[in-house]
Design a protein around this motif. Structure first.
Motif, short mmCIF file in Angstrom:
data_model
loop_
_atom_site.label_atom_id
_atom_site.label_comp_id
_atom_site.label_asym_id
_atom_site.label_seq_id
_atom_site.Cartn_x
_atom_site.Cartn_y
_atom_site.Cartn_z
N LEU A 127 0.86 -1.42 0.10
CA LEU A 127 -0.08 -0.08 -0.05
C LEU A 127 0.89 1.17 0.00
N ARG A 128 0.39 2.53 -0.50
CA ARG A 128 1.01 3.73 -0.67
C ARG A 128 0.14 4.69 -0.04
N ALA A 129 0.93 5.54 0.60
CA ALA A 129 0.55 6.81 1.24
C ALA A 129 1.33 8.02 1.44
N ARG A 130 0.89 9.16 1.68
CA ARG A 130 1.75 10.62 1.76
C ARG A 130 1.66 10.99 3.51
N LEU A 131 2.58 11.71 3.62
CA LEU A 131 2.67 12.26 4.99
C LEU A 131 3.54 13.50 4.84
N ASN A 132 2.90 14.76 5.56
CA ASN A 132 3.63 16.10 5.58
C ASN A 132 4.20 16.11 6.81
N ILE A 133 5.67 16.78 6.69
CA ILE A 133 6.15 17.02 7.97
C ILE A 133 6.96 18.31 7.79
N THR A 134 7.47 18.83 8.91
CA THR A 134 8.18 20.19 8.89
C THR A 134 9.53 20.02 8.35
N PHE A 135 10.45 21.02 8.30
CA PHE A 135 11.63 21.00 7.94
C PHE A 135 12.69 20.46 9.21
N GLU A 136 12.19 20.86 10.35
CA GLU A 136 12.91 20.49 11.38
C GLU A 136 12.47 19.03 11.98
N GLU A 137 11.22 18.48 11.51
CA GLU A 137 11.07 17.09 11.80
C GLU A 137 11.85 16.14 10.85
N ALA A 138 11.82 16.77 9.68
CA ALA A 138 12.93 16.03 8.71
C ALA A 138 14.40 15.76 9.15
N ILE A 139 14.74 17.08 9.86
CA ILE A 139 16.09 16.94 10.30
C ILE A 139 16.30 15.99 11.57
N PHE A 140 15.49 16.21 12.54
CA PHE A 140 15.82 15.45 13.70
C PHE A 140 15.17 14.05 13.77
N GLY A 141 14.01 14.05 12.80
CA GLY A 141 13.11 12.62 12.87
C GLY A 141 12.13 12.89 13.98
N CYS A 142 11.04 11.91 14.05
CA CYS A 142 9.87 12.17 14.79
C CYS A 142 8.98 11.08 14.52
N GLU A 143 8.03 10.95 15.18
CA GLU A 143 6.97 9.66 14.87
C GLU A 143 5.76 10.53 14.66
N LYS A 144 5.11 9.99 13.59
CA LYS A 144 3.77 10.51 13.06
C LYS A 144 2.81 9.27 13.00
N GLU A 145 1.40 9.80 13.03
CA GLU A 145 0.21 8.63 12.89
C GLU A 145 -0.35 8.91 11.56
#
Length: 391
Positions: A127-145
Motif C-alpha cells: 500500500l502507498r500513502a503520503r505524509l507531510n512533515i516540517t523541515f525540523e522534523e525531517a532534520i531530527f526525526g519524529c513519529e507520526k500517525e
C-alpha cells in the motif's frame, strides 16, 4: 526467380548467434508479421513465411551446418535437402507444435507451456500513502500517525470467502489448476496454449455460497491509525517502509508493506542540498569593519560566531556539523553554510550622519563641502538677485 536473402540477414542476427538469440529475433518478427495480426496483408504474410523458413533452418544444428557450407543450394533438389513444404522448405518430421506453441502462446490468448497455475502462498500487495512533515522534523526525526484503510481476514469465514459451514469447491473447468489449455488451428497445424481459467479467475476454486460478511472476498476493511517512525535526515520525496501493513497475502502468504512518501515543507530561512544547509545572516557595517561576534541562527538554535575585521558582504562561512544527519547514522552530520550580508542603514540620525562623515574623512576620503559654506553661497546669490529687481 527472385534472389533469396541471406537467412541471418532475414532474422537480423550475426552468423555467430546462439539458439537463444535466434529464437528471440524470430519471435519479434513473427509477432510483427503474423497473419492473425495482419489479416489480408500479403506482404506481411510473405515476410512471416520468410522469417519462419529462416528460423526453421538455423534452429536445426545439422541444417544450419549445411546452410553455412552450401548456402541456399543445400536445400535445393539433389543438394542434401528436399523442396516443397512451407515456404519452399520441407520441415520433414520436425514437431512444429513444439516450436510455435511457445512462440505464439501469447498471440492465441495463452502463455505457451507455462505449466499449472501457482496456487501456493503469495505475498500481499504493498500500500502507498503520503505524509507531510516540517523541515525540523525531517532534520531530527519524529513519529507520526497516518490513517489508512486496511484489509483483514474475515472473522466470519476465516478468509475462505465461503458461507460459514461450507467450503470452496475445486473448479470443475480447470480441475483446480487455475489455467486451461486452448487448442487452436493455425497455419502450422494445431497449436496448444494456456490461459487463465475464466470460471475461477485463476484461483482454482469456486465459491457457491458466499460469506455475507465479506461478500466472498475473504476480507473485511476498516480505518486504522498506523504509527510511522520518521528517521532523522529523511529528504523530500523519500519513502518509509512500514512492514506488514499492506494488503493481506493470498493462500496464507504474508502481508505486504505500507510505503509512506514524505513531503517536507519549505523553511523560511534554511535551504537544504543533500546533507548541507544554506542560509544568509545580516551583519552591521561596524561588525563587518571591526570584526567580532555575531549571532547566527541554526537548526540547533542560535550560535555565536567570530568574524574577522574587514569581512566583505557575501562572505560565506561554514558551521561544521550543523547540517543534516545521515539517515543511517544521526551522529554523522553535514555542514551549515552561512552567507554574511552587510546591511546598509536606510534611516540615519544627524548624529549618525556626522559620525559617518568623520569616519569617511578619517579614512582619507575627500570631505564633502561644509554645510555652512553652502548656505552662505546661496544667501549671497539671493541677495544679488534681490538687488537686481530693486534697481
Amino acid at each position: 526467380m527472385a534472389e533469396q536473402r541471406d537467412l541471418y540477414e532475414v532474422l537480423g542476427v550475426d552468423r555467430s548467434a546462439d539458439d537463444a538469440t535466434l529464437k528471440k529475433a524470430y519471435r519479434k518478427l513473427a509477432k510483427k508479421y503474423h497473419p492473425d495480426v495482419n489479416p489480408g496483408d500479403k506482404e506481411a504474410e510473405a515476410k512471416f513465411k520468410e522469417a519462419t523458413n529462416a528460423y526453421a533452418i538455423l534452429s536445426d544444428p545439422e541444417k544450419r551446418k549445411q546452410y553455412d557450407q552450401f548456402g541456399h543450394a543445400a536445400f535445393e533438389n539433389g543438394a542434401g535437402g528436399s523442396t516443397g513444404g512451407f515456404g519452399g522448405f520441407d520441415f520433414g518430421g520436425m514437431d512444429m507444435g513444439d516450436i510455435f506453441g511457445d512462440i505464439f502462446g501469447d498471440l492465441f490468448g495463452g502463455g505457451g507451456r507455462r505449466g499449472r497455475a501457482d496456487n501456493g502462498p503469495r505475498r500481499g500487495a504493498n500500500l502507498r500513502a503520503r505524509l507531510n512533515i516540517t523541515f525540523e522534523e525531517a532534520i531530527f526525526g519524529c513519529e507520526k500517525e497516518i490513517e489508512i484503510t486496511l484489509k483483514d481476514t474475515c472473522q466470519s469465514c476465516h478468509g475462505t470467502g465461503a458461507k460459514p459451514g461450507t467450503q470452496p469447491q475445486t473448479c470443475p473447468k480447470c480441475n483446480g489448476e487455475g489455467q486451461i489449455v486452448y487448442t487452436q488451428q493455425s497455419m502450422f497445424g494445431m497449436v496448444r496454449s494456456t490461459g487463465t481459467c475464466p470460471e475461477c479467475n485463476g484461483t482454482g476454486k469456486i465459491i457457491k455460497e458466499k460469506c455475507s460478511a465479506c461478500r466472498g472476498t475473504g476480507y473485511t476493511s476498516s480505518r486504522q491509525r498506523i504509527k510511522v517512525p520518521i528517521p532523522a535526515g529523511i529528504n523530500h520525496g523519500q519513502s518509509i517502509r512500514v512492514r506488514d501493513k499492506g494488503e493481506p497475502g493470498v493462500n496464507g502468504g504474508p502481508r505486504g508493506d505500507l510505503l509512506v512518501e514524505v513531503n517536507v515543507a519549505r523553511h523560511p530561512i534554511f535551504q537544504r542540498q543533500d546533507r548541507n544547509i544554506y542560509s544568509t545572516a545580516p551583519i552591521t557595517f561596524a561588525q563587518a569593519a571591526l570584526g567580532g561576534q555575531v549571532r547566527i541562527r541554526t537548526v540547533d538554535g542560535d550560535v555565536m560566531y567570530e568574524i574577522k575585521p574587514g569581512t566583505q558582504t557575501d562572505t560565506r562561512i561554514r558551521l561544521k556539523g550543523k547540517g543534516v544527519p545521515s539517515i543511517r547514522n544521526k551522529n554523522d552530520r553535514g555542514d551549515h553554510y552561512v552567507t554574511l550580508v552587510v546591511q546598509v542603514p536606510t534611516r540615519l540620525s544627524e548624529e549618525a550622519k556626522q559620525a559617518l562623515r568623520e569616519f569617511d574623512q578619517a579614512c582619507g576620503n575627500t570631505p564633502a563641502p561644509k554645510q555652512e559654506h553652502t548656505e552662505k553661497k546661496k544667501k549671497s546669490f539671493m541677495d544679488k538677485l534681490k538687488e537686481t529687481f530693486e534697481e
